[in-house]
Design an enzyme around this catalytic site. Structure first.
Site, short mmCIF file in Angstrom:
data_model
loop_
_atom_site.label_atom_id
_atom_site.label_comp_id
_atom_site.label_asym_id
_atom_site.label_seq_id
_atom_site.Cartn_x
_atom_site.Cartn_y
_atom_site.Cartn_z
N CYS A 135 -2.18 -4.31 2.78
CA CYS A 135 -2.74 -5.52 2.15
C CYS A 135 -3.05 -5.36 0.66
O CYS A 135 -3.34 -6.34 -0.03
CB CYS A 135 -3.97 -5.98 2.91
SG CYS A 135 -5.05 -4.65 3.41
N HIS A 248 -9.24 -8.48 -1.40
CA HIS A 248 -9.10 -7.20 -2.09
C HIS A 248 -8.87 -7.49 -3.58
O HIS A 248 -8.11 -8.40 -3.93
CB HIS A 248 -7.90 -6.41 -1.56
CG HIS A 248 -8.07 -5.90 -0.15
ND1 HIS A 248 -9.27 -5.93 0.54
CD2 HIS A 248 -7.17 -5.33 0.69
CE1 HIS A 248 -9.10 -5.40 1.74
NE2 HIS A 248 -7.84 -5.04 1.86
#
Ligand code: A2P
Length: 340
Positions: A135, A248
């Protein structure tokens, strides 16, 4: 090659997890042509009911006896062991397997795909398996691709600030529980991570190798080279877990092949499908996890020259790790396969 149909049978292995739940939402939101859904999880979730596209679907326990007859697509986001066992088996049985684990990513006969960057890799899926990247790799390659195409990228230094949802639903609960405990002056415990994550950060994601790199750092470098098809690209990463629930963030330093002004870089990035440039320091506009939560796009800001090296550029990138970092990227791949 998948036969064209008006609706496809989709299985989700790990349906009750953080990524699995998001996959259901995305299949619904994007009106993926579903004939039916098969939801799999562990014994403890069997019998739970989840809804998608106006219907209720019962969660089945995943066992070696589970039958997958008639399944067209399998999204796997559970454990590495599950990917290893069911990925191979289902791929060999003609199911298009879209796998979220690190198990197959670096295998030469498994494409590793971010559709906006390398959809062409989907033309060869000899094992019926396609992997989605880590990710953090996905937003990184989305940012690098237009720069690579325009002026070349020679070296990348990336530091990540990764939310707890990257570890899964149990880690999200742990951050909330620890925060509540500490705010109530109670002792708290760490179960998922080796140390308390609330009001803290951990410069450690995955396992350490002999050289002291975390497995997450190694993954980012290898996956980036594979997706961009730049085997010689120099990439170094430091990965940090932060007490953020979702999204993130990445501080990226790039050494480019040729000079590029920040304004030119902004224009190239803004033209990249799936990217939004959100960058106006004078108005205090820059991407943050709270803004990107639930969003599909990769947000890029803080675009500026790095004068400490020749052709240096700094970027700040934020993306929802459960969406573009996982479930959305997986569903986009299925959409490509459906379109043929
Ligand atoms: P369950 O919710 O029943 O434990 P996350 O990454 O958010 O932790 O989610 C992991 C997903 O993988 C969940 O859906 C979880 O189901 C599923 N899972 C974990 N272990 C197994 C297992 N041994 N068999 C089937 N599903 C599993």
């Amino acid at each position: 090659m998948l036969k064209k149909k008006s609706g496809y049978v989709v299985a989700i292995l790990g349906a009750t997890g953080a990524v699995g739940k998001e996959t259901l939402e995305i299949l619904e939101g994007r009106r993926f042509p579903l004939a039916s859904l098969r939801l799999f999880a562990s014994k403890r979730s069997a019998g739970e009911v989840m809804s998608c596209q106006g219907k209720e679907w019962k969660v089945e326990e995943l066992t070696t006896e589970s039958s997958f007859t008639g399944v067209d697509f399998a999204f796997i986001s559970a454990t590495d062991a599950i990917s290893r066992e069911y990925g191979q088996r289902l791929g060999a049985a003609g199911v298009v397997v879209i796998d979220d684990s690190g198990v197959f990513r670096m295998e030469a006969d498994v494409p590793l795909v971010v559709p906006e960057v390398n959809a062409h890799a989907l033309t060869a899926m000899p094992r019926g398996i396609v992997s989605i990247p880590n990710c953090t790799t996905t937003p990184l390659v989305m940012a690098l691709k237009p720069l690579q195409d325009a002026v070349g990228v020679k070296r990348v230094v990336v530091t990540t600030f990764q939310s707890v949802s990257g570890t899964g639903a149990a880690a999200m609960d742990e951050l909330m529980t620890q925060t509540k405990d500490l705010m109530s002056f109670r002792d708290t415990k760490a179960n998922v991570y080796p140390y308390q994550i609330a009001f803290n950060l951990l410069p450690h994601i995955g396992s350490f190798n002999d050289g002291g790199d975390c497995s997450e750092e190694v993954k980012i470098a290898r996956e980036t080279r594979k997706i961009l098809e730049t085997p010689a690209l120099r990439v170094t990463a430091t990965t940090v877990r932060v007490p953020v629930l979702r999204c993130h963030s990445e501080a990226i330093n790039v050494e480019l092949g040729r000079p590029l002004k920040p304004n030119e870089a902004r224009a190239l990035l803004a033209a990249m499908p799936g990217v939004i440039v959100y960058d106006d320091p004078a108005k205090k506009l820059y991407p943050m996890p709270l803004d990107a939560t639930g969003k599909d796009e990769v947000y890029i800001g803080r675009v500026r020259e790095d004068e400490s090296i020749t052709n240096g550029l700094n970027l700040w990138v934020v993306s929802d790790n459960l969406r573009k970092g996982a479930a959305l990227n997986a569903v986009q791949i299925a959409e490509y396969v459906v379109r043929g």
